[in-house]
Design an enzyme around this catalytic site. Structure first.
Site, PDB file in Angstrom:
ATOM      1  N   LYS A  77     -15.953   1.406  45.663  1.00  0.00           N
ATOM      2  CA  LYS A  77     -15.199   0.754  44.586  1.00  0.00           C
ATOM      3  C   LYS A  77     -13.871   1.486  44.374  1.00  0.00           C
ATOM      4  CE  LYS A  77     -16.165  -0.694  39.751  1.00  0.00           C
ATOM      5  NZ  LYS A  77     -17.219  -0.716  38.714  1.00  0.00           N
ATOM      6  N   SER A 152     -18.312  -5.256  36.789  1.00  0.00           N
ATOM      7  CA  SER A 152     -17.003  -5.075  37.370  1.00  0.00           C
ATOM      8  C   SER A 152     -17.004  -4.702  38.854  1.00  0.00           C
ATOM      9  CB  SER A 152     -16.252  -3.996  36.597  1.00  0.00           C
ATOM     10  OG  SER A 152     -16.913  -2.747  36.727  1.00  0.00           O
ATOM     11  N   SER A 176     -22.248  -2.793  35.326  1.00  0.00           N
ATOM     12  CA  SER A 176     -21.329  -3.177  36.407  1.00  0.00           C
ATOM     13  C   SER A 176     -21.850  -2.995  37.821  1.00  0.00           C
ATOM     14  CB  SER A 176     -20.018  -2.413  36.274  1.00  0.00           C
ATOM     15  OG  SER A 176     -19.210  -3.046  35.324  1.00  0.00           O
TER      16      SER A 176
HETATM   17  N1  GLN Z   1     -19.222  -5.753  31.740  1.00  0.00           N
HETATM   18  C1  GLN Z   1     -19.220  -4.568  30.940  1.00  0.00           C
HETATM   19  C2  GLN Z   1     -17.849  -4.325  30.370  1.00  0.00           C
HETATM   20  O1  GLN Z   1     -17.038  -5.154  30.526  1.00  0.00           O
HETATM   21  C3  GLN Z   1     -19.707  -3.399  31.750  1.00  0.00           C
HETATM   22  C4  GLN Z   1     -18.650  -2.804  32.584  1.00  0.00           C
HETATM   23  C5  GLN Z   1     -19.118  -1.675  33.425  1.00  0.00           C
HETATM   24  O2  GLN Z   1     -20.300  -1.389  33.533  1.00  0.00           O
HETATM   25  N2  GLN Z   1     -18.148  -0.977  33.997  1.00  0.00           N
HETATM   26  O3  GLN Z   1     -17.566  -3.339  29.771  1.00  0.00           O
END
Ligand code: GLN
Length: 490
Positions: A77, A152, A176
């Site tokens: 990532k 994400s 994420s």
């Molecule tokens: N979808 C969640 C957020 O927008 C989790 C994001 C993540 O785990 N980086 O914060």
């Protein structure tokens, strides 16, 4: 045809049926063919990958392998600091930032001889659930390119499901790793907080962030977890605990006689799609057929997870993101008259809408008059949520839960309404607030024939038990490897 797992590739390399150079070239070609439709990557490091692959082949010929995974390709990532390679967090503000050092996890991959194919796309600074917050365009779901891959860690999920890389690393602050794994039909594991070093992971919410594996099967998740785990003097929150050889423990456990908790609050929520519900019911039946005892529990405070997370995470983000001021790292607005104007214009141009929204919410929650009412209250709720986990895990070895209430959704269907987007995380956030470990694994197919993942969760540093349970369940579910995404490179 199913996609080859990393452990199969490692065996082929050991057998001499393939070289790392041939393997790496094959993946780079797959990326070239499928990237126009998917856009999993921000940067493909083709030349560096080929050099690393040839060096691995030379080590093999000389009998000086770095690890059993030497020569296996991987994608990471783009929020993990990589020496000499742009690290953007899919944000304009870091657009041309090339770090002069490696994060610990990247260093560990290189020390084990793994070949990095490139850096994958994400929601800007890992804030989002669909890839629609990336400054560099969306990533598409290989199962249906009109739909989101989740987020994400969008590119890290799609590249594995599409056969652009055999496995990848993601990061999980509130889901994420697990939510995109569920949407793309792969395994995604969030380790216990402190299991994996965060040194060189660009910080979003430091008390929640963890790096973890995204893989085609449970065995690969075990292999990659043991490669990246361990204490790191550069991260004071990393745990001083030995790292088990998770991959060698998989067959040694049994679900027979184990207790698996089914929290009422995760199953009695309105809005779970019927197809997802059917997969969940089937999973519970399979767990029972393996001899696990299903125990009903209540985790009453988890219903506050979304409010609690969006205060804690935004508060930490507002502080962590203060460093992007146009003076250091990437983007700076040219021609400003003074330093305040330079800061404010660079930030206004460099950050996207969702990141700005979170910086504002977090700054507000931390401000003098509101700290007690919002941030401090959220910390207290966080303690109650953790206590719910402790009580459930005192009665059971593992917890079973849905990963997402729905399958991958079409682009644009949630992006206009932040609250509807935040609902994606309803089943994943509480685990990060508690700091414990969990994974999402493919458990079936739901609406529109799209993949559905389920979560298994466990207590602090219980990854061995978690992976043993997941491995046994994987054999019985018989879902892994049965179907390949239509847009995959085969
Ligand atoms: N979808 C969640 C957020 O927008 C989790 C994001 C993540 O785990 N980086 O914060």
């Amino acid at each position: 045809m199913s996609l080859p797992c990393a452990h199969e590739l490692a065996r082929q390399l050991a057998d001499g049926t393939v070289t790392s150079a041939a393997l790496t070239e094959r993946y780079l070609k797959a990326i070239e063919r499928t990237e126009p439709a998917l856009h999993s990557f921000v940067t493909v490091t083709g030349q560096r990958a080929m050099e690393a692959a040839r060096a691995s082949d030379a080590r093999r010929a000389a009998g000086s392998l770095l690890s059993p995974l030497d020569g296996v390709p991987i994608a990471v990532k783009d929020n993990m600091i990589t020496e000499g390679v742009a690290t953007t967090c899919s944000s304009k503000i870091l657009g041309n930032f090339v770090p002069p050092y490696n994060g610990t996890v990247i260093q560990k991959l290189q020390d084990a001889g793994l070949v990095i194919l490139g850096k994958t796309n994400l929601d800007e600074f890992a804030m989002g659930s669909s890839s629609e917050n990336s400054a560099f365009g969306v990533t598409r779901n290989p199962w249906d390119t009109n739909r989101v891959p989740g987020g994400s860690s969008a590119g890290s999920a799609s590249c594995v499901a599409a056969g652009q890389a055999p496995w990848s690393l993601g990061s999980d602050t509130g889901g994420s790793i697990r939510q995109p794994a569920s949407f793309c039909g792969i395994v995604g594991l969030k380790p216990t907080y402190g299991r994996v070093s965060r040194y060189g992971l660009v910080a979003f919410a430091s008390s929640l962030d963890q790096i973890g594996p995204m893989t085609l099967d449970v065995r690969d998740a075990a292999l990659l977890l043991e490669t990246i785990s361990g204490h790191d003097p550069k991260d004071s929150t990393s745990a001083k605990l030995p790292v088990p050889r998770y991959s060698e423990e998989l067959e040694k456990g049994s679900l027979r006689g184990k207790k698996v908790a089914r929290p009422r609050e995760f199953f009695e929520i309105d809005g779970i799609e019927p197809g997802v519900k059917a997969v969940l019911d089937n999973t519970i039946e399979k767990l029972a057929s393996l001899g696990a005892e299903i125990v009903d529990v209540s985790m009453p405070h988890t219903k506050y997870s979304i409010s609690c997370y969006y205060l804690v995470a935004t508060a930490e983000a507002s502080s962590n993101l203060a460093r992007y001021d146009g003076a250091q790292y990437g983007h700076r607005t040219p021609g400003t008259k003074n330093i305040v104007e330079m800061y404010s214009k660079s930030r206004a141009e460099g950050f996207g809408d969702e990141v700005k929204r979170r910086i504002m919410i977090g700054t507000y929650a931390l401000s003098a008059g509101y700290y007690d009412a919002y941030y401090l209250k959220a910390l207290k709720v966080r303690t109650l949520i953790k206590r719910d986990y402790d009580e459930a895990l005192a009665k059971a070895d593992l917890i079973v839960a849905p990963t997402s209430p729905f399958v991958a959704f079409p682009f644009g269907s949630r992006s206009a309404d932040p609250l509807s987007m935040y609902l994606c995380d309803i089943f994943t956030l509480s685990l990060n607030l508690a700091g414990y470990c969990g994974l999402s694994m493919p458990a079936g197919f739901g609406e529109h024939g799209l993949p559905v993942g389920i979560q298994l969760l466990a207590g602090a540093f219980q990854e061995t038990k978690l992976l043993q349970g997941a491995w046994e369940l994987e054999q019985t579910l018989g879902v892994t490897g049965t179907r390949t995404a239509p847009a995959a490179a085969v």
